[in-house]
Design an enzyme around this catalytic site. Structure first.
Site, PDB file in Angstrom:
ATOM      1  N   ARG A  84       0.833  -1.210   0.000  1.00  0.00           N
ATOM      2  CA  ARG A  84       0.000   0.000   0.000  1.00  0.00           C
ATOM      3  C   ARG A  84       0.866   1.257   0.000  1.00  0.00           C
ATOM      4  O   ARG A  84       0.514   2.262  -0.591  1.00  0.00           O
ATOM      5  CB  ARG A  84      -0.929   0.002   1.214  1.00  0.00           C
ATOM      6  N   ASP A 139      -9.814  -5.219   7.880  1.00  0.00           N
ATOM      7  CA  ASP A 139      -8.898  -6.259   8.388  1.00  0.00           C
ATOM      8  C   ASP A 139      -9.550  -7.023   9.547  1.00  0.00           C
ATOM      9  O   ASP A 139      -9.394  -8.232   9.683  1.00  0.00           O
ATOM     10  CB  ASP A 139      -7.589  -5.609   8.865  1.00  0.00           C
ATOM     11  N   ARG A 144     -11.941  -9.431   8.151  1.00  0.00           N
ATOM     12  CA  ARG A 144     -11.217 -10.600   7.610  1.00  0.00           C
ATOM     13  C   ARG A 144     -10.783 -11.517   8.756  1.00  0.00           C
ATOM     14  O   ARG A 144     -10.875 -12.739   8.664  1.00  0.00           O
ATOM     15  CB  ARG A 144      -9.980 -10.133   6.829  1.00  0.00           C
ATOM     16  N   HIS A 204      -3.478   0.223   8.809  1.00  0.00           N
ATOM     17  CA  HIS A 204      -4.136  -0.547   7.748  1.00  0.00           C
ATOM     18  C   HIS A 204      -3.028  -0.837   6.735  1.00  0.00           C
ATOM     19  O   HIS A 204      -2.870  -0.144   5.721  1.00  0.00           O
ATOM     20  CB  HIS A 204      -5.276   0.246   7.098  1.00  0.00           C
TER      21      HIS A 204
HETATM   22  P1  NAD Z   1      -9.714   2.549  -9.315  1.00  0.00           P
HETATM   23  O1  NAD Z   1      -8.469   2.835 -10.083  1.00  0.00           O
HETATM   24  O2  NAD Z   1     -10.659   1.511  -9.813  1.00  0.00           O
HETATM   25  O3  NAD Z   1     -10.547   3.904  -9.106  1.00  0.00           O
HETATM   26  C1  NAD Z   1     -10.007   5.117  -8.754  1.00  0.00           C
HETATM   27  C2  NAD Z   1     -10.889   6.187  -9.344  1.00  0.00           C
HETATM   28  O4  NAD Z   1     -10.435   7.469  -8.875  1.00  0.00           O
HETATM   29  C3  NAD Z   1     -10.875   6.240 -10.870  1.00  0.00           C
HETATM   30  O5  NAD Z   1     -12.194   6.141 -11.366  1.00  0.00           O
HETATM   31  C4  NAD Z   1     -10.254   7.595 -11.175  1.00  0.00           C
HETATM   32  O6  NAD Z   1     -10.761   8.199 -12.369  1.00  0.00           O
HETATM   33  C5  NAD Z   1     -10.644   8.384  -9.933  1.00  0.00           C
HETATM   34  N1  NAD Z   1      -9.816   9.562  -9.723  1.00  0.00           N
HETATM   35  C6  NAD Z   1      -8.466   9.681  -9.768  1.00  0.00           C
HETATM   36  N2  NAD Z   1      -8.092  10.951  -9.575  1.00  0.00           N
HETATM   37  C7  NAD Z   1      -9.226  11.673  -9.377  1.00  0.00           C
HETATM   38  C8  NAD Z   1      -9.500  13.051  -9.133  1.00  0.00           C
HETATM   39  N3  NAD Z   1      -8.496  13.931  -9.049  1.00  0.00           N
HETATM   40  N4  NAD Z   1     -10.774  13.429  -8.993  1.00  0.00           N
HETATM   41  C9  NAD Z   1     -11.789  12.524  -9.088  1.00  0.00           C
HETATM   42  N5  NAD Z   1     -11.597  11.222  -9.335  1.00  0.00           N
HETATM   43  C10 NAD Z   1     -10.332  10.792  -9.472  1.00  0.00           C
HETATM   44  O7  NAD Z   1      -9.231   2.169  -7.833  1.00  0.00           O
HETATM   45  P2  NAD Z   1     -10.071   1.366  -6.729  1.00  0.00           P
HETATM   46  O8  NAD Z   1      -9.818  -0.080  -6.865  1.00  0.00           O
HETATM   47  O9  NAD Z   1     -11.457   1.898  -6.727  1.00  0.00           O
HETATM   48  O10 NAD Z   1      -9.302   1.835  -5.398  1.00  0.00           O
HETATM   49  C11 NAD Z   1      -9.402   3.179  -4.948  1.00  0.00           C
HETATM   50  C12 NAD Z   1      -8.541   3.388  -3.718  1.00  0.00           C
HETATM   51  O11 NAD Z   1      -9.081   2.635  -2.620  1.00  0.00           O
HETATM   52  C13 NAD Z   1      -7.093   2.891  -3.878  1.00  0.00           C
HETATM   53  O12 NAD Z   1      -6.195   3.780  -3.253  1.00  0.00           O
HETATM   54  C14 NAD Z   1      -7.112   1.542  -3.133  1.00  0.00           C
HETATM   55  O13 NAD Z   1      -5.824   1.152  -2.690  1.00  0.00           O
HETATM   56  C15 NAD Z   1      -8.048   1.892  -1.997  1.00  0.00           C
HETATM   57  N6  NAD Z   1      -8.618   0.755  -1.286  1.00  0.00           N
HETATM   58  C16 NAD Z   1      -8.696   0.889   0.064  1.00  0.00           C
HETATM   59  C17 NAD Z   1      -9.216  -0.127   0.826  1.00  0.00           C
HETATM   60  C18 NAD Z   1      -9.280   0.038   2.327  1.00  0.00           C
HETATM   61  O14 NAD Z   1      -9.507  -0.909   3.086  1.00  0.00           O
HETATM   62  N7  NAD Z   1      -9.097   1.246   2.833  1.00  0.00           N
HETATM   63  C19 NAD Z   1      -9.684  -1.322   0.215  1.00  0.00           C
HETATM   64  C20 NAD Z   1      -9.616  -1.407  -1.175  1.00  0.00           C
HETATM   65  C21 NAD Z   1      -9.073  -0.364  -1.925  1.00  0.00           C
END
Ligand code: NAD
Length: 316
Positions: free
Chosen positions: A96, A156, A159, A183
């Site tokens: 991450r 987590d 899970r 996380h």
């Molecule tokens: P993704 O690439 O599918 O989606 C990201 C989206 O953000 C895209 O649609 C993109 O166009 C948009 N984006 C980027 N810059 C932008 C901006 N300036 N303004 C508006 N929109 C913008 O990614 P994802 O799989 O949806 O994951 C998103 C985030 O969530 C990642 O950082 C991932 O690591 C995180 N995540 C966190 C957890 C958690 O437990 N916290 C779990 C899963 C994923």
């Protein structure tokens, strides 16, 4: 694009980032039926609008909800909760922490935009590396810490309960065990207080030290197990987001291990880590003081050092 169904009362939620996580969260929130208005925002306007249409085409089967979509941050106006999922996600073999630079620059762009249109919302951060991004959102927003937090180790923890439950053949709902700290890879299980119906895990014959360690390794590797097979994780985190949103909109006083700004908590300050926290309609109303054994205390400090180093890299 604005489609009005009914606007007698609003429990509005805005989601920034309509990728895998944001769009699945929108779907899950819609199925939960608590929000009356959902705004979907992405820099890719077509993607946001496409998801809005797809969701609305199912409205015969859900509660009526107003769905707006576009690339303008004006759409966050009046939202009670603004969920930040914009950013790049982990790829196969990536930790991450590797996402930091790109996601910091995205937050520096979008958080001031949110504040411009809505200073009164609760910011719920999902973007990784979660604890650093949550602290960054807190700093960039200038909002009180009770209204800026991240999903933290709620996923987590879920899970962990699933894995313990499967191994011991007990429903995850009846297992009281938490992942605390980061996380990320330095997270730890708060084993000293883990129990099933009040029976400490350490007193359950099948829960040897090796068993507990094996379960923890499985929790830490869970994200990689999913990413290696299908590229990203989104169903479970969407459920986490929806449950936190519900707790806020319905003022439920639920306890979640969200990532929150800590001050003088077990000797650490000015950073975000996950601890059990009570959430109500105004955000965080209480951070629970937990007791650690010696090993847990050390692991908490290791998490704190890692996050502090990460925060330094963001130069905020
Ligand atoms: P993704 O690439 O599918 O989606 C990201 C989206 O953000 C895209 O649609 C993109 O166009 C948009 N984006 C980027 N810059 C932008 C901006 N300036 N303004 C508006 N929109 C913008 O990614 P994802 O799989 O949806 O994951 C998103 C985030 O969530 C990642 O950082 C991932 O690591 C995180 N995540 C966190 C957890 C958690 O437990 N916290 C779990 C899963 C994923």
């Amino acid at each position: 694009m604005v489609h009005t169904i009914s606007n007698h009362f609003t429990k509005k939620v805005a989601i920034i980032g309509m990728g895998f996580v944001g769009s699945t969260a929108a779907y899950t929130i819609m199925l939960d039926g608590v929000a009356s208005h959902v705004a979907l925002i992405d820099k890719d306007k077509n993607r946001a609008e496409g998801h809005a249409l797809d969701l609305m085409h199912g409205m015969q089967f859900t509660r009526s909800v107003q769905v707006d979509a576009g690339d303008s941050f004006e759409l966050v106006k009046d939202a009670r909760v603004v969920i930040l999922t914009a950013g790049i996600s982990q790829k196969t073999g990536q930790t991450r922490s590797k996402l930091l630079d790109s996601n910091v620059s995205i937050f520096k762009q979008i958080v001031p935009q949110i504040i411009k249109y809505n200073k009164d919302c609760i910011l719920l951060v999902v973007t990784n590396p979660l604890d650093i991004m949550t602290y960054l959102a807190f700093k960039l927003s200038g909002m009180p810490s009770c209204r800026v937090f991240g999903t933290g180790t709620v996923l987590d923890t879920s899970r962990l309960r699933y894995l313990v439950g499967s191994a011991l053949q007990v429903s995850p709902k009846d297992i009281t065990a938490y992942i605390l700290g980061e996380h990320g890879d330095s997270q730890f299980v708060w084993w000293s207080h883990a129990n099933i119906a009040g029976v400490p895990m350490s007193k359950i014959p099948s829960c040897s030290k090796d068993f507990l360690e094996e379960i923890h390794q499985q929790v830490k590797n869970a994200v990689y197990e999913v990413i290696n097979r299908k590229g990203s994780t989104y169903y479970a985190i969407a459920l986490v987001i929806a449950k936190i949103v519900k707790a806020i909109l319905l003022d439920q006083s639920r306890v979640f291990t969200i990532s929150t700004v800590l001050q003088d908590y077990h000797g650490v300050s000015d950073l975000c880590l996950s601890i059990p926290t009570v959430i109500r309609s105004n955000g965080i109303c209480r951070k629970l003081e937990v007791e650690f054994d010696n090993d847990e205390e050390k692991m908490f400090k290791i998490c704190a050092k890692k996050i502090k180093d990460g925060i330094k890299e963001t130069k905020i």
